[in-house]
Design a protein around this motif. Structure first.
Motif, PDB file in Angstrom:
ATOM      1  N   SER A   1      29.972  52.234  50.589  1.00 29.56           N
ATOM      2  CA  SER A   1      30.284  53.464  51.330  1.00 29.56           C
ATOM      3  C   SER A   1      31.751  53.547  51.715  1.00 29.56           C
ATOM      4  CB  SER A   1      29.412  53.557  52.593  1.00 29.56           C
ATOM      5  OG  SER A   1      29.745  52.539  53.508  1.00 29.56           O
ATOM      6  N   SER A   2      32.534  52.545  51.343  1.00 30.60           N
ATOM      7  CA  SER A   2      33.957  52.549  51.653  1.00 30.60           C
ATOM      8  C   SER A   2      34.694  53.560  50.788  1.00 30.60           C
ATOM      9  CB  SER A   2      34.562  51.163  51.418  1.00 30.60           C
ATOM     10  OG  SER A   2      33.944  50.180  52.203  1.00 30.60           O
ATOM     11  N   SER A   3      35.893  53.900  51.220  1.00 31.09           N
ATOM     12  CA  SER A   3      36.743  54.787  50.443  1.00 31.09           C
ATOM     13  C   SER A   3      37.185  54.105  49.154  1.00 31.09           C
ATOM     14  CB  SER A   3      37.976  55.167  51.265  1.00 31.09           C
ATOM     15  OG  SER A   3      38.978  55.714  50.430  1.00 31.09           O
ATOM     16  N   PRO A   4      37.384  54.875  48.095  1.00 32.73           N
ATOM     17  CA  PRO A   4      37.895  54.289  46.853  1.00 32.73           C
ATOM     18  C   PRO A   4      39.268  53.646  47.017  1.00 32.73           C
ATOM     19  CG  PRO A   4      36.987  56.480  46.447  1.00 32.73           C
ATOM     20  CD  PRO A   4      37.018  56.301  47.936  1.00 32.73           C
ATOM     21  N   ILE A   5      40.012  54.035  48.049  1.00 31.97           N
ATOM     22  CA  ILE A   5      41.346  53.468  48.236  1.00 31.97           C
ATOM     23  C   ILE A   5      41.274  51.966  48.447  1.00 31.97           C
ATOM     24  CG2 ILE A   5      43.298  53.360  49.834  1.00 31.97           C
ATOM     25  CD1 ILE A   5      43.244  56.286  50.094  1.00 31.97           C
ATOM     26  N   ILE A   6      40.324  51.507  49.253  1.00 24.66           N
ATOM     27  CA  ILE A   6      40.257  50.076  49.510  1.00 24.66           C
ATOM     28  C   ILE A   6      39.922  49.320  48.234  1.00 24.66           C
ATOM     29  CG2 ILE A   6      37.832  50.029  50.215  1.00 24.66           C
ATOM     30  CD1 ILE A   6      40.720  47.935  51.652  1.00 24.66           C
ATOM     31  N   GLU A   7      39.093  49.905  47.382  1.00 26.30           N
ATOM     32  CA  GLU A   7      38.793  49.257  46.107  1.00 26.30           C
ATOM     33  C   GLU A   7      40.050  49.159  45.256  1.00 26.30           C
ATOM     34  OE1 GLU A   7      35.656  49.579  42.354  1.00 26.30           O
ATOM     35  OE2 GLU A   7      35.526  50.971  44.048  1.00 26.30           O
ATOM     36  N   SER A   8      40.870  50.214  45.282  1.00 28.45           N
ATOM     37  CA  SER A   8      42.118  50.179  44.519  1.00 28.45           C
ATOM     38  C   SER A   8      43.062  49.115  45.064  1.00 28.45           C
ATOM     39  CB  SER A   8      42.801  51.553  44.572  1.00 28.45           C
ATOM     40  OG  SER A   8      41.992  52.546  43.987  1.00 28.45           O
ATOM     41  N   ILE A   9      43.124  48.990  46.394  1.00 27.86           N
ATOM     42  CA  ILE A   9      44.022  48.013  47.008  1.00 27.86           C
ATOM     43  C   ILE A   9      43.571  46.596  46.701  1.00 27.86           C
ATOM     44  CG2 ILE A   9      44.826  47.119  49.224  1.00 27.86           C
ATOM     45  CD1 ILE A   9      44.807  50.013  50.254  1.00 27.86           C
ATOM     46  N   VAL A  10      42.258  46.344  46.834  1.00 24.96           N
ATOM     47  CA  VAL A  10      41.745  45.013  46.504  1.00 24.96           C
ATOM     48  C   VAL A  10      41.938  44.735  45.017  1.00 24.96           C
ATOM     49  CG1 VAL A  10      39.701  43.538  46.455  1.00 24.96           C
ATOM     50  CG2 VAL A  10      40.106  45.043  48.405  1.00 24.96           C
ATOM     51  N   GLY A  11      41.746  45.761  44.181  1.00 26.99           N
ATOM     52  CA  GLY A  11      41.938  45.578  42.747  1.00 26.99           C
ATOM     53  C   GLY A  11      43.374  45.206  42.403  1.00 26.99           C
ATOM     54  N   SER A  12      44.341  45.840  43.054  1.00 26.02           N
ATOM     55  CA  SER A  12      45.748  45.508  42.810  1.00 26.02           C
ATOM     56  C   SER A  12      46.069  44.097  43.289  1.00 26.02           C
ATOM     57  CB  SER A  12      46.646  46.526  43.516  1.00 26.02           C
ATOM     58  OG  SER A  12      46.444  47.824  43.000  1.00 26.02           O
ATOM     59  N   PHE A  13      45.521  43.745  44.428  1.00 28.89           N
ATOM     60  CA  PHE A  13      45.670  42.382  44.937  1.00 28.89           C
ATOM     61  C   PHE A  13      45.098  41.384  43.926  1.00 28.89           C
ATOM     62  CE2 PHE A  13      43.527  39.130  47.802  1.00 28.89           C
ATOM     63  CZ  PHE A  13      44.675  38.390  48.049  1.00 28.89           C
ATOM     64  N   GLY A  14      43.926  41.728  43.373  1.00 31.47           N
ATOM     65  CA  GLY A  14      43.305  40.865  42.372  1.00 31.47           C
ATOM     66  C   GLY A  14      44.129  40.747  41.107  1.00 31.47           C
ATOM     67  N   GLN A  15      44.835  41.810  40.746  1.00 34.24           N
ATOM     68  CA  GLN A  15      45.696  41.759  39.564  1.00 34.24           C
ATOM     69  C   GLN A  15      46.811  40.737  39.746  1.00 34.24           C
ATOM     70  OE1 GLN A  15      46.928  45.639  38.159  1.00 34.24           O
ATOM     71  NE2 GLN A  15      48.754  44.787  37.171  1.00 34.24           N
ATOM     72  N   ASN A  16      47.413  40.727  40.923  1.00 33.92           N
ATOM     73  CA  ASN A  16      48.436  39.713  41.191  1.00 33.92           C
ATOM     74  C   ASN A  16      47.842  38.309  41.215  1.00 33.92           C
ATOM     75  OD1 ASN A  16      50.798  41.172  41.254  1.00 33.92           O
ATOM     76  ND2 ASN A  16      50.823  41.457  43.478  1.00 33.92           N
ATOM     77  N   LEU A  17      46.634  38.184  41.754  1.00 33.29           N
ATOM     78  CA  LEU A  17      45.983  36.871  41.760  1.00 33.29           C
ATOM     79  C   LEU A  17      45.718  36.380  40.340  1.00 33.29           C
ATOM     80  CD1 LEU A  17      43.441  37.198  44.728  1.00 33.29           C
ATOM     81  CD2 LEU A  17      45.582  35.911  44.683  1.00 33.29           C
ATOM     82  N   ARG A  18      45.306  37.288  39.464  1.00 34.36           N
ATOM     83  CA  ARG A  18      45.069  36.889  38.079  1.00 34.36           C
ATOM     84  C   ARG A  18      46.367  36.430  37.407  1.00 34.36           C
ATOM     85  NH1 ARG A  18      41.090  40.772  38.699  1.00 34.36           N
ATOM     86  NH2 ARG A  18      42.485  42.519  38.206  1.00 34.36           N
ATOM     87  N   ASN A  19      47.492  37.064  37.786  1.00 33.18           N
ATOM     88  CA  ASN A  19      48.782  36.604  37.271  1.00 33.18           C
ATOM     89  C   ASN A  19      49.079  35.178  37.714  1.00 33.18           C
ATOM     90  OD1 ASN A  19      49.304  39.026  35.965  1.00 33.18           O
ATOM     91  ND2 ASN A  19      50.423  39.901  37.702  1.00 33.18           N
ATOM     92  N   LEU A  20      48.475  34.779  38.828  1.00 36.79           N
ATOM     93  CA  LEU A  20      48.637  33.420  39.339  1.00 36.79           C
ATOM     94  C   LEU A  20      47.599  32.459  38.770  1.00 36.79           C
ATOM     95  CD1 LEU A  20      49.364  34.045  43.144  1.00 36.79           C
ATOM     96  CD2 LEU A  20      50.903  32.960  41.494  1.00 36.79           C
TER      97      LEU A  20
END
Length: 659
Positions: free
Chosen positions: A491-510
């Motif tokens: 039920s959260s806004s799609p924005i938080i999913e986008s923010i967590v997804g971007s955070f995850g992208q940087n983590l994958r780079n690590l």
């Protein structure tokens, strides 16, 4: 009177802004929910000193730990309210997801929003738990179900004198026996963290007669929060529980009658719930209530997601909304009702520190045992890019658990704070005594990947024993992949999913595998309640006072029994020791120094990646609400002391804007 300001978080979860709520002023929380100027405050009037009589007993109409009150015994009403505010009309708002219980104290299920509003306590509280009462004086409480109290200067015990006219909504009297029953019920069937803490400080409760109750406190413990704790506990009718056999810790769609202004009117599971004013409310004419509780009805509409909720607001299905979606605030408020002047948007300066929200590490997971790993993962979050890309530059970076307040730690400790920390000896790492307080890192705004931060993070992970394999993933010596499970509420806004997804992208780079999983609200509630995650978007309570609630939220003992208030499972001997110092302070100066030290050591532990905050609240509402001007310092109080302007409401209806 101006009506162009609105307040108050009306959602149980506020995931996209740092709500200026969740500020901890003292006692323990029963279920899982001060310094800025520029607003009216009772402290502008002379303070009344509470002086013991010849027997060493303080007898008063209210209570404060420091022994002063802003309002005399014969005060007609709080200064900030409009005592002539009209009664009537409906306050309506929304909530996300679902609800399956009307019992807000259950350890299972999702309670309906504001389900606790029907109950009252011995000392008055703001009805929805979102602010201070009184809202213009900090750390004070005045009698509601109790007309007065008495206690010795040493606070070994307290006696409350109940108002004989107090009644539950079914007409039965509120008695001292009900107070004792409720106290014991919370110890036996309440949240484990609450029961564990209170049983250590309150030795017992006794009804001396129908309208007199005495609480006995333990020896050798801090005197803070004792009286506020027992005085702020809701009171239930013993007779109802005995007749129904209901338990406090079970979800149910039947609730005991309360003594409050509002009572349950109707509900439609997962769609709406309505509370209505009790026409026979016993305390309507009390000075503590004048100018307050002005709505006849409070209606909450439930929606599966934020998009549907916003569309409903546009057409007036509900009339008040606290906006938490930065994209929506920046671009979404261009619809006919706005252009016609029927809906008002306001940015309201907030008077309390922001909720310390962020990406929380589950410290019970072995992968996070090394603080270098937590710091490295933190470096993958790019606030500057995220704020510019997803949040329209509307937020600021949070650093502190008491952000922007006088007790926020900045440079290296000095003065009284330094003395307190040094008194703890080897428990305090040397760098805490000599280095500036930990702050959130800065990142480049030009791209998501700040290469300097990622290189630094990679070196830290290597030092901690996590090396990159041929598949690009990091593993430790045992071959365990550095993988993070991160649940999200559907039920959260799609924005938080986008923010967590971007955070995850940087983590994958690590070389870190972040697995984000969306789930329905009921499943998400269960997962978070059981601390079944590696990381989660969560929050703590900001603090501006030293009370036993600090132990419940940040203490080691309670961390083992509840995740409702301590989602990281933080269990730090250093944090415990600083809280102990804070609880023993007897002056405002020492209290503030100890809380600054607490802010410092909490930040040192790095159990949360601090995200963003907003120093204003975004409010949108159909142009029918009014409020006193100026607003008090410690609460915007939309459900407390606002009212409906009937002429404007009628104009909206006659124009066909509202039904």
């Amino acid at each position: 009177m101006s009506h162009r300001h609105l307040p108050y978080p009306v959602r149980p979860v506020l995931p996209f802004s740092a709500s200026r709520r969740g500020v901890m002023m003292g006692g323990l929380a029963l279920f899982g929910s001060l310094w800025l100027g520029g607003r009216a405050r009772a402290q502008d009037r002379p303070l009344i000193e509470l002086v013991p009589d010849e027997d060493g007993i303080i007898r008063a109409h209210g209570y404060s730990y420091y022994g002063t009150l802003s309002y005399p015994a014969d005060f007609p009403h709080f200064d900030y309210v409009n005592p002539d505010a009209p009664k009537g009309g409906e306050f309506s708002t929304w909530a996300p997801g679902t609800f399956d219980t009307l019992n807000p104290f259950s350890q299972r299920g999702r309670a309906a929003l504001y389900a606790s509003i029907v109950y009252e306590s011995l000392l008055g509280e703001e009805p929805s738990g979102g602010g201070s009462l009184p809202a213009d004086a900090y750390g004070e409480a005045y009698g509601l179900l109790a007309e007065g109290l008495e206690y010795p200067a040493g606070r070994e015990w307290v006696v409350f004198h109940l108002r004989p006219e107090g009644r539950f909504s079914d007409g039965t009297p509120v008695t001292a026996d009900d107070v004792v029953f409720t106290h014991n019920l919370f110890l036996e069937q309440g949240l484990p963290s609450y029961a564990a803490a209170v049983s250590q400080i309150v030795l017992g409760a006794e009804a001396l007669d129908d309208h007199t109750v005495r609480f006995e406190f333990a020896d050798g413990i801090p005197r803070r929060s004792l009286i506020e704790q027992v005085g702020g506990t809701p009171v239930f009718p013993r007779q109802w529980f005995e007749q129904t056999g209901a338990r406090l810790d079970e979800p149910r769609l039947e609730a005991p009658p309360g003594s409050g202004v509002y009572m349950l009117d109707s509900y439609d599971i997962n769609r709406r719930i309505i509370y209505r004013r009790n026409p026979d409310y016993w305390g309507a004419d009390l000075p503590i209530n004048r100018g307050r509780h002005n709505f006849d009805r409070i209606r909450i509409e439930y929606f599966a997601d934020e998009t549907a909720a916003f569309e409903a607001f546009k057409v007036g299905e509900y009339t008040f909304r606290q906006e938490t979606n930065s994209r929506q605030w920046a671009t979404g408020y261009d619809f006919p009702a706005i252009r016609q002047g029927n809906v008002v948007r306001e940015e309201i300066p907030s008077g309390t520190p922001p909720t310390p929200s962020g990406f929380v590490f589950n410290l019970g997971r072995d992968i996070f045992a090394d603080k270098r790993v937590r710091e490295a993962i933190s470096l993958a979050y790019n606030f500057e890019w995220t704020n510019a890309t997803y949040q329209y530059g509307l937020f600021s970076q949070r650093h502190s658990f008491s952000q922007d307040s006088p007790i926020e730690a900045h440079g290296a400790p000095e003065g009284r704070e330094l003395e307190m920390l040094e008194s703890l000896g080897d428990l305090v790492p040397p760098e805490i005594l000599t280095e500036p307080a930990v702050r959130a890192h800065s990142s480049g705004i030009e791209s998501l990947a700040d290469r300097g931060n990622l290189r630094r993070a990679g070196r830290m992970l290597e030092e901690a024993g996590w090396t990159v394999g041929s598949d690009g993933l990091r593993r430790n010596e045992a071959g365990q992949v550095l993988r993070i499970q991160f649940p999200l509420n559907s039920s959260s806004s799609p924005i938080i999913e986008s923010i967590v997804g971007s955070f995850g992208q940087n983590l994958r780079n690590l070389g870190i595998d972040l697995q984000m999983t969306r789930m329905d609200p009921a499943q998400y509630t269960l997962r978070t309640r059981e601390r079944d995650y590696d990381m989660v978007f969560g929050g703590y309570a900001a603090f501006i006072d030293a009370g036993t609630g600090l132990l419940q939220r940040y203490g080691s003992r309670e961390a083992a029994v509840s995740s409702s208030f301590n989602p990281a499972g933080l269990a730090s001997p250093l944090v415990d020791a600083v809280i102990d110092i804070a609880l023993e302070t007897t002056t405002v100066e020492d209290r503030d120094a100890s809380l600054m030290a607490l802010d410092r050591v909490l930040r040192y532990e790095r159990f949360m990646i601090p995200l963003w905050y907003n120093d204003v609240s975004w409010m949108a509402y159909w142009d029918m609400y009014a409020h006193p001007d100026p607003l008090p310092r410690y609460s915007d109080g939309v459900m407390d002391f606002w009212w409906i302007d009937q002429e404007r409401a009628a104009a909206l209806r006659s124009a066909g804007a509202l039904r």
